[in-house]
Scaffold this motif. Sequence first.
Motif, PDB file in Angstrom:
ATOM      1  N   ASP A 146      38.271  21.721  33.081  1.00  0.00           N
ATOM      2  CA  ASP A 146      38.055  23.002  33.988  1.00  0.00           C
ATOM      3  C   ASP A 146      36.568  23.196  33.930  1.00  0.00           C
ATOM      4  O   ASP A 146      35.915  22.520  33.291  1.00  0.00           O
ATOM      5  N   ASP A 173      44.382  29.005  36.858  1.00  0.00           N
ATOM      6  CA  ASP A 173      43.948  30.335  36.205  1.00  0.00           C
ATOM      7  C   ASP A 173      42.636  30.773  36.662  1.00  0.00           C
ATOM      8  O   ASP A 173      42.189  30.271  37.717  1.00  0.00           O
ATOM      9  N   ALA A 174      41.956  31.669  36.198  1.00  0.00           N
ATOM     10  CA  ALA A 174      40.803  32.358  36.670  1.00  0.00           C
ATOM     11  C   ALA A 174      39.316  31.553  36.179  1.00  0.00           C
ATOM     12  O   ALA A 174      38.323  31.991  36.581  1.00  0.00           O
ATOM     13  N   VAL A 175      39.437  30.411  35.487  1.00  0.00           N
ATOM     14  CA  VAL A 175      37.995  29.881  35.138  1.00  0.00           C
ATOM     15  C   VAL A 175      37.436  28.995  36.265  1.00  0.00           C
ATOM     16  O   VAL A 175      38.285  28.415  37.002  1.00  0.00           O
ATOM     17  N   LEU A 176      36.389  29.451  36.536  1.00  0.00           N
ATOM     18  CA  LEU A 176      35.927  29.249  38.121  1.00  0.00           C
ATOM     19  C   LEU A 176      34.895  27.903  37.872  1.00  0.00           C
ATOM     20  O   LEU A 176      34.587  27.492  36.618  1.00  0.00           O
ATOM     21  N   ALA A 220      34.812  25.224  32.680  1.00  0.00           N
ATOM     22  CA  ALA A 220      34.407  25.492  31.210  1.00  0.00           C
ATOM     23  C   ALA A 220      34.211  24.524  30.164  1.00  0.00           C
ATOM     24  O   ALA A 220      34.196  24.791  29.142  1.00  0.00           O
ATOM     25  N   TYR A 225      31.133  39.016  43.460  1.00  0.00           N
ATOM     26  CA  TYR A 225      31.898  37.895  44.179  1.00  0.00           C
ATOM     27  C   TYR A 225      32.841  38.423  45.018  1.00  0.00           C
ATOM     28  O   TYR A 225      33.291  38.195  46.179  1.00  0.00           O
ATOM     29  N   MET A 240      31.896  38.642  38.612  1.00  0.00           N
ATOM     30  CA  MET A 240      33.096  38.748  39.153  1.00  0.00           C
ATOM     31  C   MET A 240      33.368  39.796  40.439  1.00  0.00           C
ATOM     32  O   MET A 240      33.778  39.725  41.325  1.00  0.00           O
ATOM     33  N   GLU A 300      36.853  28.454  43.092  1.00  0.00           N
ATOM     34  CA  GLU A 300      35.782  29.685  43.368  1.00  0.00           C
ATOM     35  C   GLU A 300      36.687  30.988  43.722  1.00  0.00           C
ATOM     36  O   GLU A 300      37.765  30.867  44.040  1.00  0.00           O
ATOM     37  N   GLU A 360      29.769  29.486  47.823  1.00  0.00           N
ATOM     38  CA  GLU A 360      28.639  29.738  46.840  1.00  0.00           C
ATOM     39  C   GLU A 360      29.439  30.096  45.526  1.00  0.00           C
ATOM     40  O   GLU A 360      30.514  30.725  45.575  1.00  0.00           O
ATOM     41  N   GLU A 409      29.875  32.085  41.724  1.00  0.00           N
ATOM     42  CA  GLU A 409      29.592  33.551  41.425  1.00  0.00           C
ATOM     43  C   GLU A 409      28.240  33.832  41.198  1.00  0.00           C
ATOM     44  O   GLU A 409      27.658  34.558  41.489  1.00  0.00           O
ATOM     45  N   ARG A 454      40.055  30.692  27.984  1.00  0.00           N
ATOM     46  CA  ARG A 454      39.133  29.637  28.467  1.00  0.00           C
ATOM     47  C   ARG A 454      37.727  29.869  28.506  1.00  0.00           C
ATOM     48  O   ARG A 454      37.078  28.762  28.801  1.00  0.00           O
ATOM     49  N   LEU A 455      37.341  30.981  28.319  1.00  0.00           N
ATOM     50  CA  LEU A 455      35.844  31.457  28.416  1.00  0.00           C
ATOM     51  C   LEU A 455      35.248  30.795  27.170  1.00  0.00           C
ATOM     52  O   LEU A 455      35.666  30.575  26.160  1.00  0.00           O
ATOM     53  N   THR A 456      34.068  30.383  27.607  1.00  0.00           N
ATOM     54  CA  THR A 456      33.336  29.551  26.306  1.00  0.00           C
ATOM     55  C   THR A 456      32.623  30.637  25.377  1.00  0.00           C
ATOM     56  O   THR A 456      32.547  30.091  24.211  1.00  0.00           O
ATOM     57  N   ARG A 462      43.348  37.028  32.271  1.00  0.00           N
ATOM     58  CA  ARG A 462      44.359  35.590  32.493  1.00  0.00           C
ATOM     59  C   ARG A 462      43.521  34.674  32.117  1.00  0.00           C
ATOM     60  O   ARG A 462      43.972  33.713  31.580  1.00  0.00           O
ATOM     61  N   GLY A 463      41.971  34.484  32.330  1.00  0.00           N
ATOM     62  CA  GLY A 463      41.266  33.344  31.973  1.00  0.00           C
ATOM     63  C   GLY A 463      40.737  33.352  30.794  1.00  0.00           C
ATOM     64  O   GLY A 463      39.709  32.409  30.472  1.00  0.00           O
ATOM     65  N   ARG A 493      41.421  28.236  44.543  1.00  0.00           N
ATOM     66  CA  ARG A 493      41.300  29.604  44.162  1.00  0.00           C
ATOM     67  C   ARG A 493      42.083  30.088  43.062  1.00  0.00           C
ATOM     68  O   ARG A 493      43.445  29.405  42.754  1.00  0.00           O
ATOM     69  N   GLY A 526      41.883  39.167  36.259  1.00  0.00           N
ATOM     70  CA  GLY A 526      41.233  37.850  36.409  1.00  0.00           C
ATOM     71  C   GLY A 526      40.609  37.395  35.063  1.00  0.00           C
ATOM     72  O   GLY A 526      40.743  36.236  34.645  1.00  0.00           O
TER      73      GLY A 526
END
Lengths: 232, 179
Positions: A152, A185-188, A154, B68, B65, A232, B123, B125, B51-53, B47-48, A129, B44
């Motif tokens: 990760d 971190d929050a990257v799922l 992404a 979920y 999010m 997740e 599962e 998100e 790293r988002l594309t 913080r991330g 998590r 969330g």
Amino acid sequence: MSEPRPIPEALLERYLAGDLQGEALTKVERALADSPSERARLEALRADSAAFLIKHPPGPIAAKLEGSKTSWRRWFMPIFAAVAALFLVTVFFPRADDEVTVKGAIALSAFRQGADGAVHELQPGEVVRPGDRLRFSVKASEDGFLAVLSRDGAGHPSVYFPFGGATAAPHRAAQPLLAEAVQLDAVLGPERVWAIFGKTSFELEPLVVQVKAGEAPHGKGLLITSMDWVKE
Amino acid sequence: MSDASARFNELYRRYAPAVFRRALSLLGGDEASAKDVTQDVFLGYFRGQDRLTGQAQPFTVLYQMATYQAIDRLRRQARWHGRMPALSHREDDDAPATPIPQDDGGAGRVEATHDLALLTKGEDEQTLTCAVLYFVEGHTTQEIAETLDISRKTVGRALAAFAERATKRAERFSVKGDA
């Protein structure tokens, strides 16, 4: 003739946020133009949004975010890491055992401390998590130099050990448990972690480039092993 | 105000009301929990964010999010009701799922949401959000595709695969319930 389907709530929300584009935007605009009841739904959402922002302005959450960033930076300060390592080794994490590693191979383990404080060894493919704290153990047959990299969900590479470093860190075979911990971190999504061991020091940048390109890290004279989990 | 703070304020003002309403709807009107979900989603997300594309629109990320996290909260207290319609889906089928009866003041939908919370454990998100929108909220795959900014084919594939997994899980829950 059947009634047209109402605009789905989520699409109306997306329209109100100004994120809708292309054909979907055209369809929603047409439905709004054709239907007073749909326009009334939109205005009700708009009014509710205004009321929400009066009742719940962004300030308190922004302050928490700023506070958590400070905590995050503190977490990785060397002194804190050293104290945390001593504490966690003593209290939370299993002692290094006497298992013999075959020469020419390394073994990677990860230990997770969840939000409830419980610690256990991660199994390959296990679900983790955001916010979980992980520590790694790398068993090698001799002293050398070590790095732990990840890719990760992404596709973003990270250097977990030495955190943010440019070269591999010295690693003692007698102390497989690494001093530094990482907080996820929050990257799922699926994440792969590699432990990379060399008898001599090595640069991390070429390995990070390989990971970023979607390859497994590789290099002459390096022993590499990996494990996966799913966030997740 | 720093650039980061300004960006946070801008995104919060633009999307937080929708995130809150999404959580509130799934959590049966529990405002305190919906507020917590909204806060967790934004923390969330930011913080991330590095790293988002950059390919996904903020709305689609935040909406998934919120869905979920709200379902995750429901799952902690959910019990099996067996109110889900038949969990089947063909990849190329755009018809909505069998609607959940609305003549009971919404109780059936609440129970179906609880069932789905149990069935979506593990599962991702996107799949979870597709499943909620399709099996509980009655959207077509085209509507889901437009909401989440993904192709209809992706939605159909995710739903078909989920339906197969969930049918087996549902059988296990039903057996437990019958025992």
